[in-house]
Motif scaffolding. Structure first.
Motif, PDB file in Angstrom:
ATOM      1  N   ARG A 168      31.339  57.875  56.443  1.00 59.08           N
ATOM      2  CA  ARG A 168      31.325  57.373  57.823  1.00 59.08           C
ATOM      3  C   ARG A 168      31.251  58.561  58.769  1.00 59.08           C
ATOM      4  NH1 ARG A 168      35.316  52.776  59.842  1.00 59.08           N
ATOM      5  NH2 ARG A 168      33.714  51.614  58.712  1.00 59.08           N
ATOM      6  N   GLY A 221      34.217  56.056  53.950  1.00 61.45           N
ATOM      7  CA  GLY A 221      34.340  54.687  54.411  1.00 61.45           C
ATOM      8  C   GLY A 221      35.166  53.864  53.439  1.00 61.45           C
ATOM      9  N   ASN A 247      27.447  54.454  58.949  1.00 61.74           N
ATOM     10  CA  ASN A 247      27.715  54.490  57.512  1.00 61.74           C
ATOM     11  C   ASN A 247      26.458  54.971  56.811  1.00 61.74           C
ATOM     12  OD1 ASN A 247      30.352  53.557  57.729  1.00 61.74           O
ATOM     13  ND2 ASN A 247      29.735  51.417  57.601  1.00 61.74           N
TER      14      ASN A 247
END
Length: 600
Positions: free
Chosen positions: A371, A364, A440
């Motif tokens: 992610r 991420g 996430n």
């Protein structure tokens, strides 16, 4: 509308009385000091008896205001108009008493007259705040004092004074000051009335919001009770069918019969999975789902899910692709996170007609998270429906309620699990361009991953005696058929009392009881009764009741609660776990087929 306006006016006037009553208890102290100062000045130029007599009258009026005005807001037995009239008369009396003080003006020096004028005009200005500028209450005090003050300067002059026109100008300025205060009072009262009405509207809105919230909570509770009740009533016959199906599968039969039994069990499993979705909602609403965070690698974990969903994707001629770096490692609850990802993959396959479903993992924007995305090339979700898909039982493009597309609880469960895991779920979608759900997850060091142990099959059930308590005869018969096929001796009872009687001569090794029993009994009390006779007796509760209250009760009692319909594998594993826990507590179980355990 007239009634509404009068009610609003009454509310404003009642609030005015509260303000006047409060100020009526505060103002007398500084006003008494000002009156004492004026009386002392007057006593120097006229009879002290008159000066201090006037001071006594002032004290009487202030005391009357202190007593009466302070009680006006609480005098509900009196009409509001009458109470307001009393406030007006007391304000008039106050104004007249202070206007009388100007009798001493001709005898005072210019300096003393200026001090007297400043004090009186100050009282008039202060009355704007103490009366909230109410037109009548304020002006019956203002104009007696103002006009008397103006007349004192315009009519009475010191002997030999040459600049009388200054007195006349000052007299006119005092009247003009009174006019200015009148306009200021009008604006003050308007602001006061508006603030009162705004507060009333806010209170009304807050009350409506509380009522709406209460109705929503009642509706949610009713919905939960309905789901739990409906789930219980549906799970009873499903549980019976599941037990009979498992028992039937163990009997010898020809190929055609085996196909029929297999298809029947598959249909029961499909129906059971949909009922389990309702159970997941109840568990999450009951707050009995623990979070056990672990550090684990994503690639093998997602690879297993890819292999599991691959047949479903191939049946629809879809490509199920996994793109995950080998170093991707996270810290979360693998069981709960798996339920989230399972729901996302399952939905993606259901609503994708052609193309692919991709499971992708990348870093991420924050290096401390990975992610995890589930992306499809399906029909996409319109923007105005992207919030509604997380509602219970809501499905896009399924007005006919196709059973193959589930109940519409998957994403509702996902949002609850995401909140429980303290994760962030994102969605990007457009009609005709597919959808992408993104999670996430906190990154972790891959060196912290513990090597997983190879799964082991639990041992077969030992020869044992099982007591089954259930008020439904078909369930008792089905449970007897299944457990007998596993070599168990089965005692059947329809109530706790019957179970105790049957156990007196044949001590059970394990208790299986329904949660809801007839006559106000329940499974928890049945376990306690049997354990009072056989301390440490392993016990499992089987129930079709998915209400959050039942889940909490079993959780607080430290009992394992299995929900109907219970599969054969789940039931046997739970029985093995209960016996293992019994042994870990230091109790030897010496069971023989048809025999009973002998506690040490």
């Amino acid at each position: 509308m007239a009634g509404e306006r009068s009610a609003e006016q009454a509310s404003v006037e009642l609030e005015l009385l509260r303000l006047i009553g409060k100020q009526g208890r505060r103002v007398p102290y500084p006003v008494s000091i000002a009156a004492l100062m004026m009386a002392m000045m007057a006593a120097q130029v006229m009879s002290p008896w008159l000066a201090y007599g006037w001071l006594g009258v002032v004290f009487v009026v202030l005391a009357a205001r202190w007593v009466v005005l302070g009680r006006l807001p609480e005098m509900h037995e009196r009409p509001l108009e009458q109470r307001l009239d009393w406030a007006i008369w007391l304000s008039l009396a106050n104004g007249l008493v202070f206007s009388v003080s100007l009798v001493a003006a001709p005898h005072l020096s210019d300096f003393q007259r200026m001090v007297q004028t400043i004090v009186l005009l100050g009282l008039c200005a202060g009355a704007v705040a103490t009366t909230a500028g109410h037109r009548v209450v304020f002006q019956v005090f203002l104009w007696p004092v103002t006009l008397a003050n103006a007349l004192a300067w315009g009519l009475f002059h010191q002997p030999g004074e040459q600049h009388r026109w200054l007195d006349w100008v000052l007299s006119a300025l005092i009247v003009f000051f009174g006019v200015i205060l009148t306009g200021l009072a009008r604006d003050t009262y308007r602001v006061f009335a508006e603030s009162v009405l705004i507060r009333l509207q806010q209170n009304k809105s807050n009350q409506q919001l509380r009522q709406a919230l209460s109705q929503a909570e009642s509706a949610m509770a009713a919905k939960t009770r309905f789901l739990a009740s409906a789930s219980h009533d549906l799970r009873q016959p499903m549980h019976t069918l599941s037990l009979f199906g498992a028992a039937l599968d163990k009997r010898p039969m020809d190929d055609e019969g085996r196909v029929i039994v297999t298809q029947m069990n598959l249909a029961l499993q499909s129906l059971s999975s949909q009922m389990d979705a309702l159970l997941d909602i109840s568990k999450l609403d009951a707050n009995v789902v623990p979070v056990n965070n672990q550090v684990f690698a994503l690639q093998p974990w997602l690879g297993r899910l890819q292999r599991e969903f691959q047949p479903a994707a191939l049946r629809k001629q879809l490509l199920l692709r996994l793109d995950c770096p080998p170093e991707a490692c996270v810290e979360s609850d693998p069981v709960l996170l798996e339920r989230v990802v399972r729901n996302l993959i399952d939905n993606a396959i259901k609503y994708t007609m052609r193309g692919e479903v991709a499971i992708e993992v990348n870093r991420g924007q924050d290096e401390e998270v990975w992610r995890l995305s589930v992306r499809d090339t399906g029909m996409g979700i319109p923007e105005h429906e992207q919030q509604r898909i997380f509602e219970e039982f809501y499905q896009v493009g399924n007005p006919e309620r196709d059973r193959a597309k589930g109940l519409g609880l998957g994403l509702s469960i996902v949002t609850r699990l995401v909140d429980l895991l303290d994760l962030h779920l994102g969605l990007r979608s457009a009609p005709g361009h597919g959808s992408s759900f993104m999670l996430n997850v906190t990154a972790a060091d891959i060196a912290l991953v513990r090597p997983g142990a190879a799964p082991r099959q639990g041992p077969a059930l030992p020869p044992m005696r099982v007591l089954v308590i259930d008020d439904e005869e078909p369930v008792r018969v089905a449970m007897h058929a299944l457990l007998s096929a596993h070599g168990c001796q089965v005692l059947l009872a329809g109530s706790t009392r019957e179970g105790l009687l049957k156990s007196m001569g044949q001590q059970p090794d394990l208790l299986l009881t329904d949660f809801r029993l007839r006559g106000g009994e329940d499974g928890i009390s049945a376990v306690r009764s049997l354990r009072s006779a056989f301390p440490g007796l392993p016990a499992l509760i089987v129930s079709g009741d998915t209400a959050p209250e039942r889940l909490r009760e079993a959780h607080e009692a430290g009992l394992t609660l299995l929900h109907k319909p219970v599969t054969e594998e789940l039931l046997i594993n739970a029985m093995q776990a209960a016996l293992a826990e019994y042994r870990r507590e230091g109790v030897d179980v010496s069971s023989v087929r048809g025999g009973a355990a002998s506690p040490v």
